[in-house]
Design a protein around this motif. Structure first.
Motif, PDB file in Angstrom:
ATOM      1  N   GLU A  18      10.213  -1.171  -5.597  1.00 19.79           N
ATOM      2  CA  GLU A  18       9.099  -0.258  -5.869  1.00 19.79           C
ATOM      3  C   GLU A  18       8.414   0.270  -4.608  1.00 19.79           C
ATOM      4  O   GLU A  18       7.659   1.242  -4.679  1.00 19.79           O
ATOM      5  CB  GLU A  18       8.065  -0.964  -6.751  1.00 19.79           C
ATOM      6  CG  GLU A  18       8.577  -1.258  -8.137  1.00 19.79           C
ATOM      7  CD  GLU A  18       7.675  -2.197  -8.925  1.00 19.79           C
ATOM      8  OE1 GLU A  18       6.605  -2.607  -8.405  1.00 19.79           O
ATOM      9  OE2 GLU A  18       8.051  -2.528 -10.069  1.00 19.79           O
ATOM     10  N   GLN A  19       8.663  -0.329  -3.454  1.00 23.51           N
ATOM     11  CA  GLN A  19       7.952   0.068  -2.238  1.00 23.51           C
ATOM     12  C   GLN A  19       8.596   1.296  -1.586  1.00 23.51           C
ATOM     13  O   GLN A  19       9.803   1.445  -1.583  1.00 23.51           O
ATOM     14  CB  GLN A  19       7.885  -1.087  -1.249  1.00 23.51           C
ATOM     15  CG  GLN A  19       7.249  -2.344  -1.813  1.00 23.51           C
ATOM     16  CD  GLN A  19       5.987  -2.079  -2.595  1.00 23.51           C
ATOM     17  OE1 GLN A  19       5.020  -1.524  -2.077  1.00 23.51           O
ATOM     18  NE2 GLN A  19       5.988  -2.473  -3.869  1.00 23.51           N
ATOM     19  N   LYS A  20       7.763   2.137  -0.996  1.00 20.47           N
ATOM     20  CA  LYS A  20       8.207   3.363  -0.329  1.00 20.47           C
ATOM     21  C   LYS A  20       8.289   3.200   1.185  1.00 20.47           C
ATOM     22  O   LYS A  20       8.781   4.083   1.874  1.00 20.47           O
ATOM     23  CB  LYS A  20       7.259   4.519  -0.649  1.00 20.47           C
ATOM     24  CG  LYS A  20       7.099   4.790  -2.126  1.00 20.47           C
ATOM     25  CD  LYS A  20       8.380   5.293  -2.721  1.00 20.47           C
ATOM     26  CE  LYS A  20       8.169   5.677  -4.181  1.00 20.47           C
ATOM     27  NZ  LYS A  20       9.432   5.922  -4.841  1.00 20.47           N
ATOM     28  N   ILE A  21       7.770   2.095   1.701  1.00 17.04           N
ATOM     29  CA  ILE A  21       7.756   1.861   3.139  1.00 17.04           C
ATOM     30  C   ILE A  21       7.932   0.362   3.382  1.00 17.04           C
ATOM     31  O   ILE A  21       7.519  -0.459   2.572  1.00 17.04           O
ATOM     32  CB  ILE A  21       6.439   2.368   3.778  1.00 17.04           C
ATOM     33  CG1 ILE A  21       6.477   2.268   5.296  1.00 17.04           C
ATOM     34  CG2 ILE A  21       5.244   1.661   3.193  1.00 17.04           C
ATOM     35  CD1 ILE A  21       5.289   2.939   5.979  1.00 17.04           C
ATOM     36  N   CYS A  78       4.406  -4.046   1.847  1.00 17.71           N
ATOM     37  CA  CYS A  78       2.980  -4.102   1.595  1.00 17.71           C
ATOM     38  C   CYS A  78       2.653  -3.122   0.481  1.00 17.71           C
ATOM     39  O   CYS A  78       2.933  -1.930   0.603  1.00 17.71           O
ATOM     40  CB  CYS A  78       2.261  -3.707   2.883  1.00 17.71           C
ATOM     41  SG  CYS A  78       0.500  -3.797   2.797  1.00 17.71           S
ATOM     42  N   SER A  79       2.088  -3.602  -0.588  1.00 21.19           N
ATOM     43  CA  SER A  79       1.718  -2.739  -1.702  1.00 21.19           C
ATOM     44  C   SER A  79       0.482  -1.923  -1.357  1.00 21.19           C
ATOM     45  O   SER A  79      -0.515  -2.465  -0.876  1.00 21.19           O
ATOM     46  CB  SER A  79       1.439  -3.576  -2.950  1.00 21.19           C
ATOM     47  OG  SER A  79       0.932  -2.743  -3.967  1.00 21.19           O
ATOM     48  N   PHE A  80       0.555  -0.628  -1.623  1.00 22.12           N
ATOM     49  CA  PHE A  80      -0.591   0.260  -1.464  1.00 22.12           C
ATOM     50  C   PHE A  80      -1.080   0.747  -2.825  1.00 22.12           C
ATOM     51  O   PHE A  80      -1.817   1.705  -2.924  1.00 22.12           O
ATOM     52  CB  PHE A  80      -0.219   1.449  -0.576  1.00 22.12           C
ATOM     53  CG  PHE A  80       0.107   1.044   0.835  1.00 22.12           C
ATOM     54  CD1 PHE A  80      -0.903   0.727   1.732  1.00 22.12           C
ATOM     55  CD2 PHE A  80       1.426   0.967   1.262  1.00 22.12           C
ATOM     56  CE1 PHE A  80      -0.614   0.346   3.027  1.00 22.12           C
ATOM     57  CE2 PHE A  80       1.721   0.587   2.565  1.00 22.12           C
ATOM     58  CZ  PHE A  80       0.707   0.283   3.452  1.00 22.12           C
ATOM     59  N   THR A  81      -0.641   0.069  -3.898  1.00 19.56           N
ATOM     60  CA  THR A  81      -1.023   0.444  -5.256  1.00 19.56           C
ATOM     61  C   THR A  81      -2.141  -0.464  -5.756  1.00 19.56           C
ATOM     62  O   THR A  81      -2.618  -1.334  -5.029  1.00 19.56           O
ATOM     63  CB  THR A  81       0.193   0.348  -6.204  1.00 19.56           C
ATOM     64  OG1 THR A  81       0.606  -1.018  -6.288  1.00 19.56           O
ATOM     65  CG2 THR A  81       1.355   1.215  -5.722  1.00 19.56           C
ATOM     66  N   GLU A  82      -2.501  -0.294  -7.006  1.00 23.97           N
ATOM     67  CA  GLU A  82      -3.584  -1.088  -7.617  1.00 23.97           C
ATOM     68  C   GLU A  82      -3.307  -2.590  -7.565  1.00 23.97           C
ATOM     69  O   GLU A  82      -4.233  -3.391  -7.472  1.00 23.97           O
ATOM     70  CB  GLU A  82      -3.765  -0.661  -9.086  1.00 23.97           C
ATOM     71  CG  GLU A  82      -4.205   0.779  -9.259  1.00 23.97           C
ATOM     72  CD  GLU A  82      -5.662   0.997  -8.910  1.00 23.97           C
ATOM     73  OE1 GLU A  82      -6.462   0.067  -9.053  1.00 23.97           O
ATOM     74  OE2 GLU A  82      -5.986   2.119  -8.483  1.00 23.97           O
ATOM     75  N   GLU A 139      -1.937   6.772  -2.491  1.00 21.05           N
ATOM     76  CA  GLU A 139      -1.034   7.381  -3.456  1.00 21.05           C
ATOM     77  C   GLU A 139       0.138   8.012  -2.719  1.00 21.05           C
ATOM     78  O   GLU A 139      -0.062   8.774  -1.765  1.00 21.05           O
ATOM     79  CB  GLU A 139      -1.778   8.455  -4.265  1.00 21.05           C
ATOM     80  CG  GLU A 139      -0.945   9.020  -5.397  1.00 21.05           C
ATOM     81  CD  GLU A 139      -1.758   9.959  -6.254  1.00 21.05           C
ATOM     82  OE1 GLU A 139      -1.227  11.041  -6.593  1.00 21.05           O
ATOM     83  OE2 GLU A 139      -2.907   9.627  -6.578  1.00 21.05           O
ATOM     84  N   PHE A 140       1.347   7.680  -3.137  1.00 19.59           N
ATOM     85  CA  PHE A 140       2.550   8.245  -2.525  1.00 19.59           C
ATOM     86  C   PHE A 140       2.639   9.723  -2.892  1.00 19.59           C
ATOM     87  O   PHE A 140       2.558  10.087  -4.061  1.00 19.59           O
ATOM     88  CB  PHE A 140       3.798   7.500  -3.026  1.00 19.59           C
ATOM     89  CG  PHE A 140       5.088   8.075  -2.522  1.00 19.59           C
ATOM     90  CD1 PHE A 140       5.470   7.908  -1.203  1.00 19.59           C
ATOM     91  CD2 PHE A 140       5.921   8.793  -3.372  1.00 19.59           C
ATOM     92  CE1 PHE A 140       6.654   8.437  -0.736  1.00 19.59           C
ATOM     93  CE2 PHE A 140       7.108   9.322  -2.914  1.00 19.59           C
ATOM     94  CZ  PHE A 140       7.480   9.150  -1.593  1.00 19.59           C
ATOM     95  N   LYS A 141       2.790  10.557  -1.898  1.00 23.33           N
ATOM     96  CA  LYS A 141       2.910  11.997  -2.139  1.00 23.33           C
ATOM     97  C   LYS A 141       4.371  12.429  -2.137  1.00 23.33           C
ATOM     98  O   LYS A 141       4.846  13.002  -3.097  1.00 23.33           O
ATOM     99  CB  LYS A 141       2.115  12.763  -1.088  1.00 23.33           C
ATOM    100  CG  LYS A 141       2.108  14.253  -1.300  1.00 23.33           C
ATOM    101  CD  LYS A 141       1.220  14.949  -0.295  1.00 23.33           C
ATOM    102  CE  LYS A 141       1.276  16.445  -0.533  1.00 23.33           C
ATOM    103  NZ  LYS A 141       0.503  17.173   0.479  1.00 23.33           N
ATOM    104  N   GLU A 142       5.066  12.154  -1.050  1.00 23.61           N
ATOM    105  CA  GLU A 142       6.478  12.520  -0.948  1.00 23.61           C
ATOM    106  C   GLU A 142       7.066  11.930   0.324  1.00 23.61           C
ATOM    107  O   GLU A 142       6.335  11.535   1.228  1.00 23.61           O
ATOM    108  CB  GLU A 142       6.659  14.043  -0.925  1.00 23.61           C
ATOM    109  CG  GLU A 142       6.032  14.713   0.264  1.00 23.61           C
ATOM    110  CD  GLU A 142       6.082  16.232   0.206  1.00 23.61           C
ATOM    111  OE1 GLU A 142       6.001  16.842   1.272  1.00 23.61           O
ATOM    112  OE2 GLU A 142       6.195  16.806  -0.885  1.00 23.61           O
TER     113      GLU A 142
END
Length: 182
Positions: A18-21, A78-82, A139-142
């Motif tokens: 689920e992580q983008k980075i 590292c989660s940047f979500t809720e 929030e992930f943009k792109e």
């Protein structure tokens, strides 16, 4: 609040997916510590004790130099979500290059991307989670396209020339073996 694991369970693997980075950290026996952010869809969980990422051409090649010297690597998600969470993977890493017998085995797990340099494989000694309560929510943009566009514009020979000029040694002078492995 920290909890240690000897391997990745299904929940930790799902968190990784689920992580983008992610961030990689390596260090030479003597010299500067390197900490690098990584993005794009380049990370794979191979099994409960093994992960890998497709390493793309960048401004330096510190990770390879450090792994050739001592193999130590930490990867952090590292989660940047809720739902806050930090996950660190500790272990021994190795560089798999196109000339290595293992290349096709690992490379088949990834989509082809411009500027492919090598694959970094981590054999996990331990994993650690911690709360991440102090990490802000974003929030992930792109995905940023700049690296892909830069690599395509340079072309295959341009990338090879870039490796020769910028990726042969670490900032502390350690060899990365980039040219001998391609």
């Amino acid at each position: 609040m920290a909890k240690f694991y000897s391997e990745l369970d299904d929940n930790l693997r799902q968190f990784i997916i689920e992580q983008k980075i992610f961030f990689t950290a390596t260090a030479p026996n003597s010299g500067r510590i390197n900490l690098s952010p990584k993005g794009i869809d380049t990370f794979r969980c191979i099994d409960a004790k093994t992960v890998a990422y497709l390493d793309l051409t960048g401004s330096g090649n510190e990770t390879a130099a450090h792994l050739y010297e001592n193999g130590r690597i930490t990867i952090m998600f590292c989660s940047f979500t809720e739902k806050p969470l930090i996950l660190r993977l500790y272990g021994k890493g190795k560089v798999v290059s196109p000339k290595d017998a293992e290349w096709s085995k690992f490379y088949s797990l990834f989509d082809s991307l411009p500027g492919e340099r090598q694959i970094i494989v981590l054999n996990i000694d331990s994993a650690q989670t911690s709360c991440g309560y102090g990490v802000p929510i974003f929030e992930f943009k792109e995905e940023r396209q700049t690296l892909k566009e830069w690599t395509i514009k340079k072309g295959e020979q341009g990338i090879f020339d870039y490796w020769r000029e910028k990726n042969q040694t670490s900032i502390d002078g350690l060899p990365t073996r980039i040219l001998e492995n391609h």
